[in-house]
Design a protein around this motif. Structure first.
Motif, PDB file in Angstrom:
ATOM      1  N   GLU A  19       0.810  -1.173   0.120  1.00  0.00           N
ATOM      2  CA  GLU A  19      -0.231   0.155   0.047  1.00  0.00           C
ATOM      3  C   GLU A  19       0.840   1.189  -0.037  1.00  0.00           C
ATOM      4  O   GLU A  19       0.554   2.257  -0.667  1.00  0.00           O
ATOM      5  N   ASP A  23       1.239   4.103  -3.231  1.00  0.00           N
ATOM      6  CA  ASP A  23       0.908   5.579  -2.672  1.00  0.00           C
ATOM      7  C   ASP A  23       2.051   6.392  -3.248  1.00  0.00           C
ATOM      8  O   ASP A  23       2.051   7.558  -3.810  1.00  0.00           O
ATOM      9  N   LEU A  56      -3.176  11.747   0.512  1.00  0.00           N
ATOM     10  CA  LEU A  56      -2.821  10.330   0.927  1.00  0.00           C
ATOM     11  C   LEU A  56      -2.813  10.148   2.416  1.00  0.00           C
ATOM     12  O   LEU A  56      -2.799   8.914   2.922  1.00  0.00           O
ATOM     13  N   ASP A  58      -0.232  10.618   4.331  1.00  0.00           N
ATOM     14  CA  ASP A  58       0.949   9.643   4.695  1.00  0.00           C
ATOM     15  C   ASP A  58       2.003  10.778   5.140  1.00  0.00           C
ATOM     16  O   ASP A  58       1.472  12.089   5.150  1.00  0.00           O
ATOM     17  N   LYS A 109       3.441   5.117   5.330  1.00  0.00           N
ATOM     18  CA  LYS A 109       2.046   4.939   5.196  1.00  0.00           C
ATOM     19  C   LYS A 109       1.719   3.933   6.489  1.00  0.00           C
ATOM     20  O   LYS A 109       2.157   2.668   6.166  1.00  0.00           O
ATOM     21  N   SER A 258       1.324   2.021 -10.309  1.00  0.00           N
ATOM     22  CA  SER A 258      -0.221   2.698  -9.886  1.00  0.00           C
ATOM     23  C   SER A 258      -0.537   2.894 -11.347  1.00  0.00           C
ATOM     24  O   SER A 258      -0.129   2.573 -12.467  1.00  0.00           O
TER      25      SER A 258
END
Length: 271
Positions: A19, A23, A56, A58, A109, A258
């Motif tokens: 994950e 990101d 995000l 993050d 994250k 992505s």
């Protein structure tokens, strides 16, 4: 000092790292349309920090990073332009047509790290610049193709170096890929040059970056007075691409992907 072990990630850790890696790649998707003549690298960095934190949710792993307790890194990303090899600090430099740049992003994250970088052309770039970018991208994938259980980390460097040299380019030796995921920089160092069969053996659950820095001229570099930025000594162009890779039971999985990720080369045997 005892040698640190190469971490074998658990399924839960792999899911979290996957994950974070997605990101990090999404940050590069987001910034792509903003890379154009007339903008500063600091402007791009500010946009990415806002996206990392506000969209995000993050954190930037680079901002304030200070492994040697000497000079904390002052920005959220690394943006290396033209003959800058790596760790270019975003600032007031205005991008112009023909510039090439690497944008390197690492996010945190939920405690997990995702690390990736891409090359960008500002407007239309020269044939030589486009060639270097393409060679470096393919060199990264030559390294990725070597990843499988039972292979050795030297196999990655051997494949990258052999390909780059055949294209008339040189390979930077001072900077390496690295284990990543639970920490920012873990064991092992992943050299982008080397010999088949050298280094530690790869095992399922290992996660690391492959991030070759390839120069159009000679491989030698120097570090600027800011303590971070590396540049080619001969002022030749330098390029870099970076993916984070997982060793699976049968081969490899690239985690830093992505929707906007560049296409995998047609010659790569995907599973």
């Amino acid at each position: 000092m005892a040698k640190r072990e190469i971490l074998i990630k658990t399924p839960e850790q792999i899911a979290g790292i996957r994950e974070a890696c997605k990101d990090a790649s999404m940050v590069l998707d987001y910034i792509t349309p903003f890379v154009k003549p007339g903008v500063t690298t600091e402007y791009l960095d500010d946009l990415m920090l806002r996206y990392i934190e506000d969209v995000l949710k993050d954190k930037s792993a680079c901002l304030g990073y200070d492994p040697d307790h000497s000079i904390p890194y002052p920005k959220a990303t690394c943006i290396s332009v033209n003959h800058q090899v790596c760790h270019g600090i975003p600032g007031p430099k205005v991008l112009k047509k023909g510039d090439i740049l690497n944008i390197d992003v690492t996010v945190i994250k939920n405690g997990y790290y995702g690390d990736t970088s891409r090359m960008f052309c500002v407007g239309k770039c020269s044939i030589a610049a486009n060639h270097l970018i393409a060679v470096t991208y393919d060199a990264m994938w030559k390294g990725i193709e070597m990843v499988k259980p039972g292979a050795h980390f030297g196999d990655i460097g051997y494949a990258i170096q052999k390909f780059a040299h055949a294209q008339g380019c040189s390979v930077v030796e001072e900077f390496t890929g690295h284990g990543v995921g639970v920490g920012f920089h873990e064991e092992p160092p992943v050299l982008h040059y080397g010999k088949m069969g050298a280094g530690a053996e790869m095992k399922p659950g290992m996660i690391f970056t492959i991030e070759p820095m390839i120069n159009a001229g000679r491989k030698e570099l120097t570090i600027l007075s800011n303590g971070w930025t590396a540049v080619t000594k001969d002022k030749s162009l330098s390029a870099q691409w970076e993916h984070t890779v997982l060793v699976t039971d049968t081969g490899w999985e690239v985690l830093t992907v992505s929707e906007g990720s560049p296409a995998v080369p047609s010659w790569v045997k995907t599973k």
